[in-house]
Design a protein around this motif. Structure first.
Motif, PDB file in Angstrom:
ATOM      1  N   PRO A  18       0.776  -1.233   0.000  1.00 35.14           N
ATOM      2  CA  PRO A  18       0.000   0.000   0.000  1.00 35.14           C
ATOM      3  C   PRO A  18       0.810   1.287   0.000  1.00 35.14           C
ATOM      4  O   PRO A  18       0.241   2.368  -0.053  1.00 35.14           O
ATOM      5  CB  PRO A  18      -0.814  -0.111   1.293  1.00 35.14           C
ATOM      6  N   TYR A  19       2.128   1.217   0.062  1.00 31.80           N
ATOM      7  CA  TYR A  19       2.962   2.421   0.090  1.00 31.80           C
ATOM      8  C   TYR A  19       3.136   2.979  -1.320  1.00 31.80           C
ATOM      9  O   TYR A  19       3.576   2.269  -2.221  1.00 31.80           O
ATOM     10  CB  TYR A  19       4.331   2.087   0.696  1.00 31.80           C
ATOM     11  N   ARG A  20       2.800   4.246  -1.507  1.00 30.46           N
ATOM     12  CA  ARG A  20       2.974   4.888  -2.821  1.00 30.46           C
ATOM     13  C   ARG A  20       4.381   5.450  -2.929  1.00 30.46           C
ATOM     14  O   ARG A  20       4.680   6.540  -2.451  1.00 30.46           O
ATOM     15  CB  ARG A  20       1.969   6.024  -2.994  1.00 30.46           C
ATOM     16  N   SER A  21       5.229   4.738  -3.586  1.00 29.96           N
ATOM     17  CA  SER A  21       6.617   5.144  -3.779  1.00 29.96           C
ATOM     18  C   SER A  21       6.710   6.179  -4.897  1.00 29.96           C
ATOM     19  O   SER A  21       6.093   6.018  -5.949  1.00 29.96           O
ATOM     20  CB  SER A  21       7.472   3.925  -4.141  1.00 29.96           C
ATOM     21  N   ARG A  22       7.495   7.211  -4.669  1.00 23.28           N
ATOM     22  CA  ARG A  22       7.724   8.196  -5.733  1.00 23.28           C
ATOM     23  C   ARG A  22       8.655   7.632  -6.798  1.00 23.28           C
ATOM     24  O   ARG A  22       8.564   7.986  -7.965  1.00 23.28           O
ATOM     25  CB  ARG A  22       8.331   9.469  -5.143  1.00 23.28           C
ATOM     26  N   VAL A  23       9.541   6.749  -6.393  1.00 22.81           N
ATOM     27  CA  VAL A  23      10.514   6.164  -7.315  1.00 22.81           C
ATOM     28  C   VAL A  23       9.892   5.024  -8.126  1.00 22.81           C
ATOM     29  O   VAL A  23      10.143   4.896  -9.318  1.00 22.81           O
ATOM     30  CB  VAL A  23      11.755   5.669  -6.539  1.00 22.81           C
ATOM     31  N   LEU A  27       4.486  -0.062  -8.067  1.00 19.97           N
ATOM     32  CA  LEU A  27       4.414  -1.081  -7.015  1.00 19.97           C
ATOM     33  C   LEU A  27       3.083  -1.022  -6.284  1.00 19.97           C
ATOM     34  O   LEU A  27       2.425  -2.035  -6.106  1.00 19.97           O
ATOM     35  CB  LEU A  27       5.570  -0.917  -6.025  1.00 19.97           C
ATOM     36  N   SER A  28       2.677   0.162  -5.855  1.00 18.54           N
ATOM     37  CA  SER A  28       1.401   0.257  -5.147  1.00 18.54           C
ATOM     38  C   SER A  28       0.235   0.114  -6.116  1.00 18.54           C
ATOM     39  O   SER A  28      -0.808  -0.439  -5.767  1.00 18.54           O
ATOM     40  CB  SER A  28       1.287   1.563  -4.367  1.00 18.54           C
ATOM     41  N   HIS A  29       0.399   0.601  -7.324  1.00 14.47           N
ATOM     42  CA  HIS A  29      -0.689   0.499  -8.297  1.00 14.47           C
ATOM     43  C   HIS A  29      -1.003  -0.965  -8.603  1.00 14.47           C
ATOM     44  O   HIS A  29      -2.165  -1.355  -8.722  1.00 14.47           O
ATOM     45  CB  HIS A  29      -0.338   1.244  -9.579  1.00 14.47           C
ATOM     46  N   ASN A  30       0.037  -1.778  -8.726  1.00 14.38           N
ATOM     47  CA  ASN A  30      -0.161  -3.198  -9.046  1.00 14.38           C
ATOM     48  C   ASN A  30      -0.235  -4.083  -7.812  1.00 14.38           C
ATOM     49  O   ASN A  30      -0.751  -5.194  -7.888  1.00 14.38           O
ATOM     50  CB  ASN A  30       0.964  -3.706  -9.945  1.00 14.38           C
ATOM     51  N   GLY A  31       0.288  -3.612  -6.673  1.00 15.03           N
ATOM     52  CA  GLY A  31       0.397  -4.490  -5.511  1.00 15.03           C
ATOM     53  C   GLY A  31      -0.566  -4.208  -4.382  1.00 15.03           C
ATOM     54  O   GLY A  31      -0.705  -5.031  -3.484  1.00 15.03           O
ATOM     55  N   ALA A  32      -1.256  -3.057  -4.383  1.00 11.03           N
ATOM     56  CA  ALA A  32      -2.189  -2.745  -3.299  1.00 11.03           C
ATOM     57  C   ALA A  32      -3.519  -3.458  -3.515  1.00 11.03           C
ATOM     58  O   ALA A  32      -3.869  -3.812  -4.632  1.00 11.03           O
ATOM     59  CB  ALA A  32      -2.415  -1.234  -3.223  1.00 11.03           C
ATOM     60  N   TYR A  33      -4.247  -3.642  -2.419  1.00 17.90           N
ATOM     61  CA  TYR A  33      -5.587  -4.230  -2.546  1.00 17.90           C
ATOM     62  C   TYR A  33      -6.420  -3.417  -3.518  1.00 17.90           C
ATOM     63  O   TYR A  33      -7.107  -3.942  -4.363  1.00 17.90           O
ATOM     64  CB  TYR A  33      -6.297  -4.266  -1.193  1.00 17.90           C
ATOM     65  N   GLU A  34      -6.374  -2.101  -3.372  1.00 14.73           N
ATOM     66  CA  GLU A  34      -7.100  -1.178  -4.249  1.00 14.73           C
ATOM     67  C   GLU A  34      -6.207   0.051  -4.391  1.00 14.73           C
ATOM     68  O   GLU A  34      -5.973   0.752  -3.420  1.00 14.73           O
ATOM     69  CB  GLU A  34      -8.442  -0.809  -3.625  1.00 14.73           C
ATOM     70  N   TYR A  36      -6.304   3.043  -5.466  1.00 14.72           N
ATOM     71  CA  TYR A  36      -6.733   4.440  -5.299  1.00 14.72           C
ATOM     72  C   TYR A  36      -7.257   4.745  -3.905  1.00 14.72           C
ATOM     73  O   TYR A  36      -7.225   5.893  -3.479  1.00 14.72           O
ATOM     74  CB  TYR A  36      -7.776   4.796  -6.364  1.00 14.72           C
ATOM     75  N   THR A  37      -7.722   3.740  -3.188  1.00 18.39           N
ATOM     76  CA  THR A  37      -8.290   3.997  -1.861  1.00 18.39           C
ATOM     77  C   THR A  37      -7.548   3.288  -0.731  1.00 18.39           C
ATOM     78  O   THR A  37      -7.652   3.707   0.412  1.00 18.39           O
ATOM     79  CB  THR A  37      -9.765   3.567  -1.807  1.00 18.39           C
ATOM     80  N   HIS A  38      -6.809   2.240  -1.022  1.00 22.13           N
ATOM     81  CA  HIS A  38      -6.139   1.455   0.020  1.00 22.13           C
ATOM     82  C   HIS A  38      -4.626   1.619  -0.042  1.00 22.13           C
ATOM     83  O   HIS A  38      -3.877   0.641  -0.024  1.00 22.13           O
ATOM     84  CB  HIS A  38      -6.516  -0.024  -0.113  1.00 22.13           C
ATOM     85  N   THR A  39      -4.171   2.850  -0.139  1.00 23.64           N
ATOM     86  CA  THR A  39      -2.733   3.123  -0.179  1.00 23.64           C
ATOM     87  C   THR A  39      -2.405   4.293   0.743  1.00 23.64           C
ATOM     88  O   THR A  39      -3.281   5.064   1.122  1.00 23.64           O
ATOM     89  CB  THR A  39      -2.264   3.482  -1.602  1.00 23.64           C
ATOM     90  N   TYR A  40      -1.136   4.418   1.098  1.00 24.87           N
ATOM     91  CA  TYR A  40      -0.637   5.536   1.890  1.00 24.87           C
ATOM     92  C   TYR A  40       0.220   6.415   0.997  1.00 24.87           C
ATOM     93  O   TYR A  40       1.230   5.952   0.461  1.00 24.87           O
ATOM     94  CB  TYR A  40       0.239   5.055   3.045  1.00 24.87           C
TER      95      TYR A  40
END
Length: 90
Positions: A18-23, A27-34, A36-40
């Motif tokens: 769920p971590y939105r990495s700037r680099v 990773l978060s786009h493909n690896g988070a549950y959702e 747009y809503t389940h990320t930090y």
């Protein structure tokens, strides 16, 4: 008497990233549950750390690699795509 003043935060754990990495934003786009809503995002993390600081709580963030196959597959594919795009530009 024990005082618990450490928040050991498993920000990346098990089947979700769920971590939105700037680099590495994919990773978060493909690896988070959702994605747009389940990320930090960075502002969320700053807010949580500041909230804890005001209460005398130390935040220890832990970034694990996903421990379950369902979380690992999208991240491996994402890393593969990133490496491919980087090496194809050289």
């Amino acid at each position: 008497m024990a005082k618990f003043n450490v928040f050991h935060w498993h920000i990346v754990d098990d089947p979700s990233f769920p971590y939105r990495s700037r680099v590495f934003p994919k990773l978060s786009h493909n690896g988070a549950y959702e994605p747009y809503t389940h990320t930090y995002n960075h502002e969320d993390i700053k807010e949580i750390i500041e909230y804890a600081r005001q209460r005398g709580i130390r935040v220890v963030a832990e970034f694990d690699t996903p421990g379950m196959a369902t979380g690992l597959v999208p991240i491996i594919l994402c890393i593969q795509l990133m490496v491919t795009s980087i090496t194809s530009k050289e």
